[in-house]
Design a protein around this motif. Structure first.
Motif, short mmCIF file in Angstrom:
data_model
loop_
_atom_site.label_atom_id
_atom_site.label_comp_id
_atom_site.label_asym_id
_atom_site.label_seq_id
_atom_site.Cartn_x
_atom_site.Cartn_y
_atom_site.Cartn_z
N TYR A 1 -6.46 9.19 0.09
CA TYR A 1 -7.58 9.66 -0.79
C TYR A 1 -8.56 8.35 -1.60
O TYR A 1 -7.62 7.52 -1.67
CB TYR A 1 -7.44 10.14 -2.27
CG TYR A 1 -8.68 11.05 -2.42
CD1 TYR A 1 -8.56 11.90 -2.67
CD2 TYR A 1 -9.21 10.14 -3.92
CE1 TYR A 1 -10.40 12.65 -3.15
CE2 TYR A 1 -10.31 10.37 -4.64
CZ TYR A 1 -10.86 11.73 -4.20
OH TYR A 1 -12.22 12.17 -4.71
N TYR A 2 -9.47 9.11 -0.92
CA TYR A 2 -10.71 6.97 -0.62
C TYR A 2 -11.61 7.77 -1.93
O TYR A 2 -12.42 8.85 -2.03
CB TYR A 2 -11.37 7.91 0.45
CG TYR A 2 -10.39 7.04 1.60
CD1 TYR A 2 -10.66 5.36 1.38
CD2 TYR A 2 -10.11 7.28 2.16
CE1 TYR A 2 -9.87 5.20 2.35
CE2 TYR A 2 -9.02 6.78 3.05
CZ TYR A 2 -8.70 5.56 2.92
OH TYR A 2 -8.36 4.34 4.36
N SER A 3 -11.97 7.24 -2.80
CA SER A 3 -12.40 7.24 -3.98
C SER A 3 -13.97 7.37 -3.82
O SER A 3 -15.03 6.88 -3.54
CB SER A 3 -12.20 6.20 -5.33
OG SER A 3 -13.07 6.04 -6.55
N THR B 1 -7.59 3.23 -7.72
CA THR B 1 -8.83 3.23 -6.50
C THR B 1 -7.52 2.68 -5.29
O THR B 1 -7.68 2.90 -4.06
CB THR B 1 -9.82 2.72 -5.83
OG1 THR B 1 -10.10 1.49 -6.56
CG2 THR B 1 -10.96 3.43 -7.24
N TYR B 2 -7.04 1.85 -5.51
CA TYR B 2 -6.13 1.29 -3.98
C TYR B 2 -5.42 2.11 -4.33
O TYR B 2 -4.76 2.08 -2.84
CB TYR B 2 -5.56 -0.62 -5.27
CG TYR B 2 -4.31 -1.14 -3.89
CD1 TYR B 2 -4.45 -2.00 -2.76
CD2 TYR B 2 -3.32 -0.81 -4.35
CE1 TYR B 2 -3.90 -2.19 -1.96
CE2 TYR B 2 -1.83 -1.45 -3.32
CZ TYR B 2 -2.40 -1.84 -2.47
OH TYR B 2 -1.87 -2.74 -2.06
N GLU C 1 -6.17 4.45 -1.67
CA GLU C 1 -6.19 4.64 -0.44
C GLU C 1 -5.07 5.04 -0.25
O GLU C 1 -4.72 5.36 0.72
CB GLU C 1 -7.33 3.85 -0.56
CG GLU C 1 -8.91 3.33 -1.31
CD GLU C 1 -9.66 2.91 -0.78
OE1 GLU C 1 -8.55 1.43 -0.14
OE2 GLU C 1 -9.89 2.01 -1.48
N GLN C 2 -3.54 4.20 -0.98
CA GLN C 2 -2.70 4.33 -0.08
C GLN C 2 -1.54 5.16 -0.13
O GLN C 2 -1.11 5.93 1.21
CB GLN C 2 -1.44 3.94 -0.92
CG GLN C 2 -1.36 1.80 -0.92
CD GLN C 2 -0.44 0.75 -1.16
OE1 GLN C 2 -0.07 1.94 -2.15
NE2 GLN C 2 -0.47 -0.25 -0.94
#
Length: 460
Positions: A282-284, A274-275, A278-279
């Motif tokens: 995209y936000y899980s 998820t990190y 986000e980079q």
């Protein structure tokens, strides 16, 4: 003659950088076939191995005594090897972002001792891109060598399951990858020396990195679903275990179970994915939702314990609770990222005195990480509730009669006569069983039998 052939002919050595729950079993397995240098920065650990002691309990003292692994904490010894396997932990920080400190440090150490013609294979779980974008530049800087020309890199994600005696390095298909076809071929052949069931050649290093990180993310999500079901069914006064047993009769039902999800893999790996997502902007949604449910289960268990104690007319502030099991999983001494600690902290917030019993846990790590000093069985007496958090085999030999005695002032083992009385149906121990709160997280005991004996029984 390529590097693989020289290794097989004992003309070259391989090294294992990091001798923990993953690295040490790999080193021992390879040492049966080829020359192995086992390196770790912790001198105390190296001395234990040299003394024939296995602190991880993964292979056992006898195997360590007889292995030919050349254990060392002297990093310059790495120059003797041409094939290096890096197996160091990749934890997360308190803010749940990846902590690449161990793998970066290992890369610097290895880089200082890297020689021309070497292959470096990383096994640490990382998000896609770490091997080539983070580790390779460090290796180049520290060694002064050129990537692709003077040394090459591969990635083969670890799949060892600590404490699991069935699914071992030799019996799990090994995913391997390399920066080019030549590297991939050598890496595959080297691992085939010890992996009986063979290897799977991933098409790239990033594919192999991604495959590893989603394996545990998938399991995490499935367990989160089970935990959510447990919360729902407990509100409905329905036994979750009974529901899962019924549903499990369908051929395609996935047989997962609720529980405390900790450790250095399942409770960590999803945050790496998820990190990176986000980079990329995209936000899980699903992955982080599952993580939140699992991260909150320690608090849920503690709150459920308090509720059961209130129903049993217990005074909460100043109450005593015994917790059996503090490792992140059964029959494994590893206490890293154990969620049992969340239960302990939450109970202490209520003013409850918590005693921990765990004959399996690494006592030094337990004290260093959490300042917890475990008790012995005979110290457990006159408690207000008992929580079986981890189903170690040692605990499965206990009877409900044994548990009942823990609520007595005489304690569990101090008075053998009282223990015999507790197990004898003809004579009742003078304890109000209606006040005996038994929190059986993983269902070690039979629910109906416990309720028949008067326990206030609860499980996920």
């Amino acid at each position: 003659m390529n590097l693989y052939e020289r290794i097989v002919n004992h003309e070259e050595k391989i090294s294992l950088v990091g001798l923990g729950y993953v690295g040490m079993p790999i080193a021992v397995a390879f040492a049966k076939k080829i020359n192995v240098i086992g390196f770790d920065i912790h001198k105390e650990k190296i001395e234990l191995y040299k003394s024939g002691i296995d602190p991880t309990k993964e292979v056992g003292d006898e195997v360590i005594k007889n292995t030919t692994v050349d254990f060392t904490s002297n990093e310059s010894r790495l120059r003797e090897a041409k094939f290096h396997i890096v197996a160091v932990p990749t934890p997360v920080r308190e803010d749940r972002t990846p902590d690449l400190t161990p793998v970066k440090s290992a890369s610097r150490t290895l880089g200082r001792n890297l020689t021309k013609g070497s292959i470096v294979v990383f096994e640490s779980t990382v998000y896609p891109g770490v091997t080539e974008e983070v580790c390779v530049p460090i290796l180049e800087k520290e060694s002064g060598l050129t990537y692709g020309k003077d040394f090459k890199v591969g990635y083969s994600p670890e799949r060892i399951n600590p404490g699991d005696k069935e699914h071992r390095l030799e019996t799990i298909i090994k995913v391997v990858s390399g920066m080019d076809e030549e590297t991939l071929d050598i890496v595959a052949k080297v691992y085939e020396l010890v992996v009986d069931v063979g290897v799977y050649k991933a098409e790239s290093i990033k594919v192999a990195e991604a495959a590893k990180v989603i394996e545990n993310a998938q399991r995490d999500i499935n367990i989160a679903f089970m935990n959510e079901l447990s919360i729902i069914f407990n509100k409905m006064d329905i036994d979750t275990k009974a529901v899962l047993e019924a549903a499990g009769t369908k051929w395609n039902f996935l047989k997962f179970h609720p529980g405390l999800v900790g450790g250095h893999c399942i409770g960590v790996d999803p945050y790496y994915l998820t990190y990176k997502a986000e980079q990329m902007g995209y936000y899980s949604q699903i992955i982080l939702s599952g993580r939140k449910i699992n991260d909150d289960m320690g608090k849920y268990v503690a709150e459920s314990t308090v509720k059961q104690m209130i129903k049993a007319n217990k005074q909460i502030n100043g109450a005593k609770v015994a917790i059996f099991g503090v490792t992140f999983k059964e029959n494994c001494p590893d206490v890293r990222n154990t969620k049992v600690v969340d239960v302990i902290k939450e109970l202490e917030e209520y003013g409850i005195e918590v005693k921990v019993v765990d004959p399996v846990a690494d006592k030094e790590d337990l004290w260093y990480e959490y300042r917890i000093n475990p008790c012995t069985f005979d110290e457990i007496k006159e408690v207000d509730a008992v929580i079986f958090a981890v189903p170690h085999d040692e605990f499965k030999t206990l009877t409900l009669g044994d548990v009942k005695v823990m609520f007595e002032p005489t304690g569990y083992i101090n008075d053998e006569v009282m223990k015999e009385i507790a197990a004898t149906s003809e004579i009742e121990v003078q304890v109000n069983r209606e006040n005996c709160v038994l929190m059986d997280i993983k269902g070690i005991f039979d629910r109906k039998e416990a309720e028949q004996k008067g326990f206030k029984y609860w499980r996920l």
